[in-house]
Motif scaffolding. Structure first.
Motif, PDB file in Angstrom:
ATOM      1  N   UNK A 125      59.531  75.004  32.330  1.00 39.44           N
ATOM      2  CA  UNK A 125      59.574  73.578  31.800  1.00 39.44           C
ATOM      3  C   UNK A 125      58.683  73.159  31.029  1.00 39.44           C
ATOM      4  N   UNK A 126      58.717  72.875  29.906  1.00 44.41           N
ATOM      5  CA  UNK A 126      58.043  72.130  29.022  1.00 44.41           C
ATOM      6  C   UNK A 126      57.254  71.009  29.385  1.00 44.41           C
ATOM      7  N   UNK A 127      56.203  70.802  29.433  1.00 42.84           N
ATOM      8  CA  UNK A 127      55.461  69.503  29.868  1.00 42.84           C
ATOM      9  C   UNK A 127      54.528  68.855  28.821  1.00 42.84           C
ATOM     10  N   UNK A 128      54.592  67.478  28.809  1.00 39.88           N
ATOM     11  CA  UNK A 128      53.957  66.826  27.870  1.00 39.88           C
ATOM     12  C   UNK A 128      53.225  65.695  28.690  1.00 39.88           C
ATOM     13  N   UNK A 129      51.978  65.732  28.782  1.00 40.50           N
ATOM     14  CA  UNK A 129      51.187  64.922  29.676  1.00 40.50           C
ATOM     15  C   UNK A 129      50.822  63.472  28.798  1.00 40.50           C
ATOM     16  N   UNK A 130      51.598  62.672  28.952  1.00 43.16           N
ATOM     17  CA  UNK A 130      51.356  61.136  28.498  1.00 43.16           C
ATOM     18  C   UNK A 130      50.094  60.691  28.761  1.00 43.16           C
ATOM     19  N   UNK A 131      49.573  61.072  30.150  1.00 45.44           N
ATOM     20  CA  UNK A 131      48.272  60.480  30.482  1.00 45.44           C
ATOM     21  C   UNK A 131      47.097  61.100  29.608  1.00 45.44           C
ATOM     22  N   UNK A 132      47.142  62.313  29.425  1.00 41.17           N
ATOM     23  CA  UNK A 132      46.467  63.197  28.489  1.00 41.17           C
ATOM     24  C   UNK A 132      46.565  62.457  27.015  1.00 41.17           C
ATOM     25  N   UNK A 133      47.504  62.038  26.711  1.00 42.49           N
ATOM     26  CA  UNK A 133      47.970  61.823  25.367  1.00 42.49           C
ATOM     27  C   UNK A 133      46.986  60.155  25.019  1.00 42.49           C
ATOM     28  N   UNK A 134      47.090  59.562  25.990  1.00 40.96           N
ATOM     29  CA  UNK A 134      46.881  58.160  26.135  1.00 40.96           C
ATOM     30  C   UNK A 134      44.972  58.377  25.821  1.00 40.96           C
ATOM     31  N   UNK A 135      44.778  59.381  26.468  1.00 41.02           N
ATOM     32  CA  UNK A 135      42.942  59.426  26.671  1.00 41.02           C
ATOM     33  C   UNK A 135      42.480  59.906  27.867  1.00 41.02           C
ATOM     34  N   UNK A 136      43.494  59.985  28.998  1.00 43.63           N
ATOM     35  CA  UNK A 136      42.992  60.491  30.190  1.00 43.63           C
ATOM     36  C   UNK A 136      42.583  59.224  31.146  1.00 43.63           C
TER      37      UNK A 136
END
Length: 180
Positions: A125-136
């Motif tokens: 399952x592909x995963x996109x980390x919105x948390x990391x995209x925001x800056x963590x």
């Protein structure tokens, strides 16, 4: 139940709005009705975004581990009814709570993001980390300060939604372009 008014060509988008849901309700649906809908829509990709509504209520890492197991069972339930679909999971945003008078990332959020990502990658399952995209960690206060997120330190403003959407689109586009 819903109504779809899709055409016969181009991108077709169907959205199951579940405000306030943690994503653990799919297995309670009627499997026959869900399968009929899936057969009719025949999705190529299923995008799920969950985790944010669970994190504030989980008390420890065992709770996160259990939540991730629930999500895996939910995805597998959907996958069995959509055998040809690819899956993309969008993880939770950074969210803040008051800790010693300061707005800080929920303590279990980084662990939840990590565990969801691991579960997804282990299950194709592909995963996109919105948390990391925001800056963590501890970036939500910056988003609030810049008026990209609301004073609840959880939800984006329209301007923030536009930015995070552009970040997601860019990441997806670049990933798909790399696969060519």
């Amino acid at each position: 139940y819903g109504l779809t008014l899709d055409g016969n060509k181009g991108v077709q988008l169907d959205n199951v709005a579940m405000r306030g849901a943690s994503g653990t309700i799919f297995t309670r649906n009627d499997a026959t009705t869900y399968k009929a809908m899936s057969d009719e829509l025949n999705p190529n990709i299923i995008i799920m975004q969950y985790g944010g509504n669970a994190v504030p209520y989980v008390k420890d890492s065992t709770g996160i581990d259990n939540y991730v197991k629930y999500m895996k069972s939910q995805i597998n339930w959907i996958r069995r009814r959509n055998r040809n679909a690819s899956f993309l999971f969008i993880g939770p945003t950074d969210m803040s709570t008051t800790i010693n008078g300061n707005m800080e990332t929920y303590p279990l959020l980084p662990y939840a993001n990590e565990q969801l990502q691991t579960m997804c990658l282990d299950n194709n399952i592909a995963y996109w980390s919105m948390y990391d995209a925001m800056g963590g960690k501890n970036t939500m206060p910056i988003w609030v300060e810049k008026k990209l997120a609301g004073n609840d330190y959880t939800h984006f403003t329209p301007k923030g939604t536009k930015i995070i959407s552009e970040l997601f689109f860019t990441a997806l586009y670049l990933d798909l372009k790399d696969d060519e």
